[in-house]
Design an enzyme around this catalytic site. Structure first.
Site, PDB file in Angstrom:
ATOM      1  N   PHE A  21       1.145   7.257  -5.805  1.00  0.00           N
ATOM      2  CA  PHE A  21       2.302   8.086  -6.748  1.00  0.00           C
ATOM      3  C   PHE A  21       3.128   7.011  -6.942  1.00  0.00           C
ATOM      4  O   PHE A  21       4.042   6.658  -6.268  1.00  0.00           O
ATOM      5  CB  PHE A  21       2.969   9.132  -5.873  1.00  0.00           C
ATOM      6  CG  PHE A  21       3.680   9.841  -6.814  1.00  0.00           C
ATOM      7  CD1 PHE A  21       3.084  10.895  -7.603  1.00  0.00           C
ATOM      8  CD2 PHE A  21       5.181   9.835  -6.800  1.00  0.00           C
ATOM      9  CE1 PHE A  21       3.960  11.570  -8.408  1.00  0.00           C
ATOM     10  CE2 PHE A  21       5.866  10.422  -7.842  1.00  0.00           C
ATOM     11  CZ  PHE A  21       5.295  11.406  -8.449  1.00  0.00           C
ATOM     12  N   ASP A  56       6.187  -1.196  -4.493  1.00  0.00           N
ATOM     13  CA  ASP A  56       6.992  -0.090  -4.966  1.00  0.00           C
ATOM     14  C   ASP A  56       7.589   0.671  -3.795  1.00  0.00           C
ATOM     15  O   ASP A  56       7.238   1.440  -2.975  1.00  0.00           O
ATOM     16  CB  ASP A  56       6.074   1.069  -5.621  1.00  0.00           C
ATOM     17  CG  ASP A  56       6.610   2.509  -6.065  1.00  0.00           C
ATOM     18  OD1 ASP A  56       7.821   2.658  -5.884  1.00  0.00           O
ATOM     19  OD2 ASP A  56       6.016   2.987  -6.788  1.00  0.00           O
ATOM     20  N   LYS A 112      15.681   5.796  -6.943  1.00  0.00           N
ATOM     21  CA  LYS A 112      16.027   6.969  -5.788  1.00  0.00           C
ATOM     22  C   LYS A 112      17.335   6.643  -5.203  1.00  0.00           C
ATOM     23  O   LYS A 112      18.195   7.001  -5.529  1.00  0.00           O
ATOM     24  CB  LYS A 112      14.919   7.337  -5.085  1.00  0.00           C
ATOM     25  CG  LYS A 112      13.750   8.001  -5.620  1.00  0.00           C
ATOM     26  CD  LYS A 112      12.853   8.817  -4.746  1.00  0.00           C
ATOM     27  CE  LYS A 112      11.723   9.134  -5.546  1.00  0.00           C
ATOM     28  NZ  LYS A 112      11.688  10.343  -6.459  1.00  0.00           N
TER      29      LYS A 112
END
Length: 422
Positions: free
Chosen positions: A163, A248, A277
């Site tokens: 994801f 990531d 984030k």
């Protein structure tokens, strides 16, 4: 408001008894959202009005322990005092110039983020998906300009169940049909291999491969931790083949796993970090690609950019995040509380829980389907005053803010035991 830890708030937690009228405001908010908003999310039926630290309060005044923390965007808790003060101070000065001009917060942000990562250069964006897109573009450009791959032939190897975001290019290499379906035609140039399978990865890397893009721990897939030695093997393979290793760390980075980066815990330094984030402290969206001069130096003016990327407000908040991480207190807290979390999760009834995975203050808990779907378990926990998120069948994810107290964490785990006992 919260700095390093939040005071225990369990004594004033959610009551299960509410009047009929008490739900009216929430019901109205939800009904309007259902009517006026595209249904690209299926939120739990809670309408948050205020928040502090690890706790949120809905429009009826009911309080909930937040055990999701915005998928790690709220690593430092809701309305962390240091981050809010940094934002307020910058709001009184300048919030946006675009990168058409210099501003006085950018150079320090780039310098300090590069230093935290042990890298040389930074390319700022806003969202995690934008940062992943930037990493993909950078890897391809590096492949053509530095490695010498023929134009249009660059390939990037990715993992199943990844994801990395929801743009058209990113869903093109997703194996999640919910995210992928009806969005074609898909972007070519990606090869997919099983996560954790080093032999399959080695076979997939070819002469036109420019990068391997992986999450050190797969979050959306259920907090999947790769087998020991896998990331080190990826690092060795990519170095030997002249391929970039892109990590990531949008969810796993910046303290979540008990280290600044999850890669650190495997003794690995990638060629490129993709961050987001928590970099914005739950205040503003901030993301970045961080790498070497050789890699990020391939960009030239006008070839890539963002109106809001690296704006003064974002830089001010991110600089405070970097300062908070520099001392290591949050990483240590995630490690220590994470060890406690995983010990307690492993004591859950084996008949109810099939598997627990994760690292630091991050866990995927596979519930036996006979107890309910992940959504049903999440709804039952909400009724007990705890907010979590389901993923894939009967799996729930736990990712509490790093500022949560041990007492509140234990209170939340007790609610999980109650749900599983019922």
């Amino acid at each position: 408001m919260s700095t390093l830890s939040t005071s225990s708030s369990t004594s004033s937690s959610t009551s299960s008894s509410t009047s009929t009228a008490a739900g009216t405001a929430s019901a109205q908010h939800i009904a309007t959202a259902d009517e006026k908003s595209a249904h690209n999310y299926h939120p739990l039926p809670v309408v948050v009005a205020t928040a502090d630290g690890a706790w949120v309060t809905d429009v009826e005044g009911r309080r909930y322990l937040d055990m999701l923390a915005g998928y790690s965007a709220l690593n430092f808790g809701h309305r962390n005092e240091r981050l809010i003060e940094a934002a307020k101070a910058q709001l009184d000065r300048v919030t946006l110039t675009s990168r058409a001009f210099h501003h006085d917060r950018y150079a320090q942000f780039a310098e300090e983020l590069a230093a935290l990562c042990g890298m040389e250069m930074v390319l700022p964006m806003n969202t995690g998906a934008e940062a992943v897109e930037t990493a993909v573009k950078t890897a391809r450009k590096w492949g053509y300009r530095v490695k010498g791959v023929p134009d249009g032939r660059a390939e990037i190897v990715v993992a199943e169940n990844n994801f990395h975001g929801r743009t058209t290019t990113i869903v093109s290499f997703s194996t999640d049909e919910e995210a992928r379906a009806d969005h074609g035609p898909y972007t070519p140039g990606f090869r997919t291999v099983p996560y954790g399978d080093l032999a399959a990865l080695e076979e997939a890397v070819g002469e036109h491969t420019v990068a391997v893009l992986l999450e050190p721990i797969q979050g959306e897939a259920g907090v999947l931790v790769p087998p020991p030695g896998y990331l080190a093997g990826v690092r060795e393979l990519t170095r030997a083949r002249g391929v970039l290793f892109i990590a990531d760390e949008i969810q796993s980075g910046l303290g979540r796993t008990g280290a600044t980066f999850a890669c650190e815990q495997e003794g690995v330094v990638p060629d490129m970090y993709v961050l987001g984030k928590a970099l914005g402290g739950g205040v503003v969206p901030v993301s970045a690609v961080v790498s070497s001069r050789e890699v990020l130096g391939v960009h030239r003016p006008g070839e890539h950019g963002s109106t809001f990327g690296g704006n003064p407000l974002a830089c001010a908040v991110a600089l405070e995040v970097l300062e908070m991480l520099r001392g290591g207190e949050y990483q240590q807290r995630a490690q220590e509380l994470g060890e406690h979390l995983h010990r307690e999760l492993k004591l859950l009834p084996s008949g109810a829980v099939r598997e627990v995975r994760g690292r630091g203050l991050w866990a995927g808990v596979d519930i036996d389907p006979s107890y309910g779907t992940g959504r049903q378990i999440s709804e039952r926990l909400m009724a007990e005053g705890v907010l979590v998120k389901d993923t894939h069948g009967s799996t729930i994810r736990l990712a509490p803010p790093l500022v949560i107290t041990k007492e509140d964490l234990d209170w939340g785990l007790d609610r999980l035991r109650t749900v599983l006992a019922g």
